[in-house]
Design an enzyme around this catalytic site. Structure first.
Site, PDB file in Angstrom:
ATOM      1  CD  GLU A 196      24.154  44.704  14.329  1.00 43.22           C
ATOM      2  OE1 GLU A 196      24.710  43.778  12.776  1.00 43.22           O
ATOM      3  OE2 GLU A 196      25.476  45.397  14.723  1.00 43.22           O
ATOM      4  N   GLY A 232      10.941  50.369  12.945  1.00 43.00           N
ATOM      5  CA  GLY A 232      12.195  49.563  13.747  1.00 43.00           C
ATOM      6  C   GLY A 232      12.222  48.510  12.895  1.00 43.00           C
ATOM      7  N   PRO A 268      11.601  56.373  14.702  1.00 39.77           N
ATOM      8  CG  PRO A 268      11.131  58.606  17.105  1.00 39.77           C
ATOM      9  CD  PRO A 268      12.057  57.766  15.244  1.00 39.77           C
TER      10      PRO A 268
HETATM   11  C1  LIG Z   1      20.794  49.505  22.246  1.00 40.77           C
HETATM   12  C2  LIG Z   1      20.538  49.778  20.297  1.00 40.77           C
HETATM   13  C3  LIG Z   1      21.416  49.981  19.720  1.00 40.77           C
HETATM   14  C4  LIG Z   1      20.851  50.427  18.473  1.00 40.77           C
HETATM   15  N1  LIG Z   1      21.363  50.546  17.620  1.00 40.77           N
HETATM   16  C5  LIG Z   1      21.503  51.009  16.732  1.00 40.77           C
HETATM   17  C6  LIG Z   1      21.838  51.984  15.388  1.00 40.77           C
HETATM   18  O1  LIG Z   1      23.364  51.852  15.252  1.00 40.77           O
HETATM   19  N2  LIG Z   1      21.229  52.098  14.336  1.00 40.77           N
HETATM   20  C7  LIG Z   1      19.849  51.736  14.103  1.00 40.77           C
HETATM   21  O2  LIG Z   1      19.352  51.851  12.793  1.00 40.77           O
HETATM   22  N3  LIG Z   1      19.543  51.240  14.656  1.00 40.77           N
HETATM   23  C8  LIG Z   1      19.866  50.665  16.310  1.00 40.77           C
HETATM   24  N4  LIG Z   1      19.070  50.185  16.965  1.00 40.77           N
HETATM   25  C9  LIG Z   1      17.545  50.099  16.893  1.00 40.77           C
HETATM   26  C10 LIG Z   1      17.043  48.860  16.933  1.00 40.77           C
HETATM   27  O3  LIG Z   1      17.489  48.115  15.253  1.00 40.77           O
HETATM   28  C11 LIG Z   1      15.714  47.928  16.850  1.00 40.77           C
HETATM   29  O4  LIG Z   1      15.548  48.952  18.249  1.00 40.77           O
HETATM   30  C12 LIG Z   1      15.258  47.030  16.395  1.00 40.77           C
HETATM   31  O5  LIG Z   1      14.864  46.778  15.097  1.00 40.77           O
HETATM   32  C13 LIG Z   1      13.661  46.882  16.434  1.00 40.77           C
HETATM   33  O6  LIG Z   1      13.400  47.680  16.224  1.00 40.77           O
HETATM   34  P1  LIG Z   1      11.671  48.746  17.146  1.00 40.77           P
HETATM   35  O7  LIG Z   1      12.543  48.790  18.480  1.00 40.77           O
HETATM   36  O8  LIG Z   1      11.176  49.781  16.905  1.00 40.77           O
HETATM   37  O9  LIG Z   1      11.144  47.247  17.795  1.00 40.77           O
HETATM   38  P2  LIG Z   1       9.461  46.713  16.945  1.00 40.77           P
HETATM   39  O10 LIG Z   1       9.909  46.998  15.825  1.00 40.77           O
HETATM   40  O11 LIG Z   1       8.586  48.196  17.245  1.00 40.77           O
HETATM   41  O12 LIG Z   1       8.798  45.332  17.515  1.00 40.77           O
HETATM   42  C14 LIG Z   1       8.860  45.037  18.804  1.00 40.77           C
HETATM   43  C15 LIG Z   1       8.473  43.862  18.233  1.00 40.77           C
HETATM   44  O13 LIG Z   1       7.322  42.958  18.002  1.00 40.77           O
HETATM   45  C16 LIG Z   1       7.720  42.244  16.893  1.00 40.77           C
HETATM   46  N5  LIG Z   1       7.554  42.539  15.607  1.00 40.77           N
HETATM   47  C17 LIG Z   1       7.356  43.020  14.573  1.00 40.77           C
HETATM   48  N6  LIG Z   1       7.393  43.380  13.934  1.00 40.77           N
HETATM   49  C18 LIG Z   1       6.874  41.430  13.753  1.00 40.77           C
HETATM   50  C19 LIG Z   1       6.656  41.066  12.944  1.00 40.77           C
HETATM   51  N7  LIG Z   1       6.155  41.308  11.454  1.00 40.77           N
HETATM   52  N8  LIG Z   1       6.569  39.846  13.321  1.00 40.77           N
HETATM   53  C20 LIG Z   1       6.593  38.858  13.969  1.00 40.77           C
HETATM   54  N9  LIG Z   1       6.708  40.138  15.313  1.00 40.77           N
HETATM   55  C21 LIG Z   1       7.510  41.936  14.971  1.00 40.77           C
HETATM   56  C22 LIG Z   1       9.470  42.572  17.161  1.00 40.77           C
HETATM   57  O14 LIG Z   1      10.779  41.025  16.718  1.00 40.77           O
HETATM   58  C23 LIG Z   1       9.517  43.225  19.122  1.00 40.77           C
HETATM   59  O15 LIG Z   1       9.415  42.077  19.150  1.00 40.77           O
HETATM   60  C24 LIG Z   1      19.452  49.837  17.846  1.00 40.77           C
HETATM   61  C25 LIG Z   1      18.276  49.989  19.470  1.00 40.77           C
HETATM   62  C26 LIG Z   1      19.559  49.530  20.738  1.00 40.77           C
HETATM   63  C27 LIG Z   1      18.018  49.339  21.735  1.00 40.77           C
END
Ligand SMILES: Cc1cc2nc3c(=O)[nH]c(=O)nc-3n(C[C@H](O)[C@H](O)[C@H](O)COP(=O)(O)OP(=O)(O)OC[C@H]3O[C@@H](n4cnc5c(N)ncnc54)[C@H](O)[C@@H]3O)c2cc1C
Length: 382
Positions: free
Chosen positions: A364, A131, A128
């Site tokens: 990813e 990401g 949580p």
């Molecule tokens: C269906 C699904 C399957 C998944 N499967 C896996 C899995 O098998 N294993 C696993 O570990 N994870 C998994 N994930 C997690 C996924 O990898 C993350 O959701 C993803 O890496 C983004 O993290 P977040 O959702 O916390 O978004 P956040 O990191 O909160 O980002 C929110 C937004 O802010 C942007 N952002 C963040 N930082 C910056 C920056 N420095 N500069 C510009 N923009 C930025 C992001 O690009 C995004 O648009 C899965 C997610 C989903 C929805």
């Protein structure tokens, strides 16, 4: 770069294409409606060796190289993306850590059952609070005698509800953080203290399940460290880097399918007394879809070939993922437009691909993060 496919990979390509068209496609709508993959399709995928495609032959897999895997995933991308997700999360991010980084003991213990599909694998990095910033982990692993005790919560873990083994990343040294303080572990579903959360309700990828994975004083034997203690962040980047090429290849396969569906529909659909395909406005859309798809294929295959040639492809893998996922979304949008109202109706494949395309820009590593990785390399190189 020209990527020449060996006879073996060509045969595999034909076999997977037949499997996809003749056996999976007839059930695609059922998977969508029931949010479940029929067991006979999973069994057939096991029989074809798909769960072991990335696992070396000596551990029971078929040991495809990266180009071979990309070709197979491209063919799988032509069908239901949820079905593909079960297999690709297992063979990609779920298995790579063990294949590339684990001790011989762990490989012998786990890979044969993973290769046969007996044991399903998952990759648990996201949390949580961590990401895009995967360095900000809260999950901890504390050494107590011959065991590690893991505490924390992972979320959105693909295959979480069905997986038997998890590659899990935890903080082993808070001070060092990503620079030597994160470690990867192989954790079995049945290790005491591992709790599988409830399935997430998602926008798409029906039949592929994600959930939280919670660790409450989860006991992990010392030998289940993947790679070296403290090298977990680097290991995660290695695993994700290779996964991105596969993701790009899958997206290209989905684009191929969407182009075929769109061309076929454009020739059948008559408006103003002629097929809509006779309008240059529709032809140009098809031309753009196909051109972008070929460019995405070239990026994916060239990154795959470079990995097989032993080159480091962090930038190229990110480029392939970034471009192919953006192209997939644009192609899905154009395909839906060519289909008009029917494209918006759930019983047609285009509507499903349109929703399933969306996640490829997020997981990813989001496409914003890919741009950061690519630009960092450019600035370092010049
Ligand atoms: C269906 C699904 C399957 C998944 N499967 C896996 C899995 O098998 N294993 C696993 O570990 N994870 C998994 N994930 C997690 C996924 O990898 C993350 O959701 C993803 O890496 C983004 O993290 P977040 O959702 O916390 O978004 P956040 O990191 O909160 O980002 C929110 C937004 O802010 C942007 N952002 C963040 N930082 C910056 C920056 N420095 N500069 C510009 N923009 C930025 C992001 O690009 C995004 O648009 C899965 C997610 C989903 C929805």
């Amino acid at each position: 770069m020209t990527v020449v496919l060996t006879d073996e990979i060509q045969q595999m390509k034909t076999m997977i294409r037949n499997f996809v068209e003749k056996e999976v496609e007839p059930f695609a709508q059922q998977i969508e409606e029931e949010d479940a993959i029929p067991q006979h399709l999973v069994d057939k995928a096991k029989e074809l060796g798909l769960f072991g495609m990335s696992i070396p032959e000596e551990y029971g897999g078929i040991g495809l190289n990266t180009v071979g895997k990309a070709v197979v995933l491209e063919q799988l991308g032509r069908t239901h993306n949820g079905f593909v997700s079960l297999i690709s999360a297992h063979t990609g991010i779920g298995s790579t850590g063990l294949v590339k980084l684990a001790s011989e003991h762990l490989k012998r213990k786990y890979l044969p059952d993973m290769a046969s599909g007996e044991k399903i694998a998952a990759f648990a990095l996201s949390e949580p609070g961590a990401g895009s910033d995967a360095t900000n982990l809260s999950t901890t692993a504390e050494k107590k005698g011959e065991y590690w005790v893991v505490n924390g919560t992972k979320h959105f873990i693909t295959n979480g509800p069905v997986a038997d083994v998890f590659t899990v990343f935890a903080l082993t040294d808070r001070e060092k953080g990503a620079k030597g303080g994160i470690t990867a572990f192989l954790i079995e579903k049945d290790f005491p203290g591992l709790i599988v959360g409830k399935k997430d309700k998602k926008m798409g990828l029906r039949g592929s399940y994600t959930s939280q994975i919670i660790f409450e004083d989860c006991i992990v034997p010392e030998e289940n460290v993947i790679g070296e203690v403290g090298m977990g962040y680097i290991n995660a980047l290695t695993i994700l880097g290779e996964g991105r090429v596969g993701l790009a290849a899958r997206a290209v396969g989905s684009c191929d399918k969407l182009i075929e569906l769109s061309a076929k529909y454009a020739k059948e659909r008559v408006q103003f007394g002629k097929p809509i395909a006779d309008n240059q406005g529709i032809q140009w859309i098809l031309a753009d879809m196909a051109t972008e798809t070929e460019a995405a294929r070239a990026l994916a295959m060239s990154a795959a070939q470079k990995i097989d040639d032993g080159q480091k492809v962090i930038k190229e893998a990110s480029m392939a993922k970034l471009f192919a996922s953006d192209v997939y979304n644009r192609v899905a949008d154009k395909a839906l437009q060519i289909h008009g109202g029917i494209g918006y109706i759930a019983e047609y494949a285009v509507e499903r691909f349109y929703r399933d395309a969306r996640i490829t820009k997020i997981y990813e590593g989001t496409n914003e993060i890919q741009r950061i990785i690519i630009s960092r390399r450019i600035l370092e190189e010049n």
